[in-house]
Write an enzyme that holds these catalytic residues in place. Structure first.
Site, PDB file in Angstrom:
ATOM      1  N   TYR A 275       0.824  -1.214   0.000  1.00 34.78           N
ATOM      2  CA  TYR A 275       0.000   0.000   0.000  1.00 34.78           C
ATOM      3  C   TYR A 275       0.859   1.265   0.000  1.00 34.78           C
ATOM      4  O   TYR A 275       0.449   2.289  -0.525  1.00 34.78           O
ATOM      5  CB  TYR A 275      -0.947  -0.020   1.196  1.00 34.78           C
ATOM      6  CG  TYR A 275      -2.240   0.721   0.973  1.00 34.78           C
ATOM      7  CD1 TYR A 275      -2.968   0.563  -0.194  1.00 34.78           C
ATOM      8  CD2 TYR A 275      -2.745   1.568   1.941  1.00 34.78           C
ATOM      9  CE1 TYR A 275      -4.168   1.239  -0.390  1.00 34.78           C
ATOM     10  CE2 TYR A 275      -3.938   2.240   1.769  1.00 34.78           C
ATOM     11  CZ  TYR A 275      -4.645   2.073   0.590  1.00 34.78           C
ATOM     12  OH  TYR A 275      -5.826   2.739   0.404  1.00 34.78           O
TER      13      TYR A 275
ATOM     14  N   LYS B 258      -3.661   8.065   3.099  1.00 26.91           N
ATOM     15  CA  LYS B 258      -4.856   7.789   3.894  1.00 26.91           C
ATOM     16  C   LYS B 258      -4.678   8.233   5.347  1.00 26.91           C
ATOM     17  O   LYS B 258      -5.633   8.691   5.982  1.00 26.91           O
ATOM     18  CB  LYS B 258      -5.197   6.299   3.840  1.00 26.91           C
ATOM     19  CG  LYS B 258      -5.684   5.822   2.485  1.00 26.91           C
ATOM     20  CD  LYS B 258      -6.972   6.499   2.057  1.00 26.91           C
ATOM     21  CE  LYS B 258      -7.543   5.863   0.793  1.00 26.91           C
ATOM     22  NZ  LYS B 258      -8.769   6.556   0.320  1.00 26.91           N
TER      23      LYS B 258
END
Length: 255
Positions: free
Chosen positions: A154, A161
């Protein structure tokens, strides 16, 4: 008109395919009495085709959340369809390929900056662009993927995020004075177009389907969409700065 969102006017971003969480949000919102306006970026013809699958017609506004000019004109464009907004859904995220799939140490600042602009700063930008249309009781809801941990593959999207989650808390602080809430829904992994763009994403899929206490469907966007609707309804009038996990309970487990 009846339903959880009866009479509400919503702006929903991020409808790309009918597998998008945003599509499920728009569909359920209409089913529950809301008027929905969509935004699209790039291939608007694709958004228009997907929007025809909604229960009711929904107008589509072109919006690049990194464009100051388009953000400045958003309120006037929305007013052509509804006279105000009660809720805004931020379902936008993008990172260049260099920022994903194990490239954390090698990604350039230019690529990282793009990821942060589109995925993090745009939450604040969208909220401010919609603010002239909103009144006390309004709600801004965004979508995140649990950023309290470092996830394999990720990489910089995880950082983006984490920034999004912090930005939502600061929006809660500053917009609270105007009676407007800011909350996020942290969904588990879903087979959306965004997920398909992440090399190695199947690692998430296997972990969730094997370990989530409630089980986890990789193709059911409705639970996350329902959480978004609940947060935009009148049933959470004193909740802001919150992250609601819709992940089958996976976030509650140890490593």
């Amino acid at each position: 008109m009846s339903g959880l969102l009866a009479g509400k006017r919503l702006l929903v971003t991020g409808v790309i395919t009918d597998a998008s969480i945003a599509f499920s949000v728009a569909k359920l919102a209409q089913d529950n009495g809301a008027q929905v306006v969509l935004t699209g970026y790039g291939r608007l013809s694709l958004v228009e085709r997907i929007a025809r699958r909604l229960p009711q017609p929904a107008p589509i506004i072109e919006l690049d959340v990194t464009s100051p000019e388009q953000l400045a004109g958003l309120a006037d464009q929305v007013r052509e369809h509804v006279d105000g907004l009660d809720g805004v859904v931020h379902s936008i995220g993008f990172a260049p390929q260099s920022c994903l799939g194990g490239g954390f140490l090698d990604a350039s600042w230019e690529d990282v900056a793009t990821a942060l602009h589109v995925s993090t700063y745009s939450y604040k930008s969208l909220a401010m662009a919609a603010l002239p249309l909103m009144s006390p009781g309004g709600s801004v809801v965004g979508l995140t993927f649990d950023a309290t941990k470092a996830w394999p593959v990720y990489d910089w999207m995880g950082v983006a995020k984490a920034g999004l989650e912090s930005a939502s808390r600061y929006l809660a602080l500053h917009l609270g004075k105007k009676g407007i809430r800011s909350n996020l829904v942290a969904a588990g992994p879903l087979r959306t177009m965004a997920a398909k763009s992440i090399p190695g994403f199947e690692q998430f899929e296997q972990a969730w389907t094997e370990r989530a206490p409630l089980g986890w469907s990789l193709t059911d966007q409705e639970p996350a969409a329902r959480a978004c609707l609940a947060l935009m309804s009148d049933w959470f009038p004193a909740t802001t700065g919150e992250i609601v996990h819709v992940d089958g309970g996976y976030h509650a487990l140890g490593a």
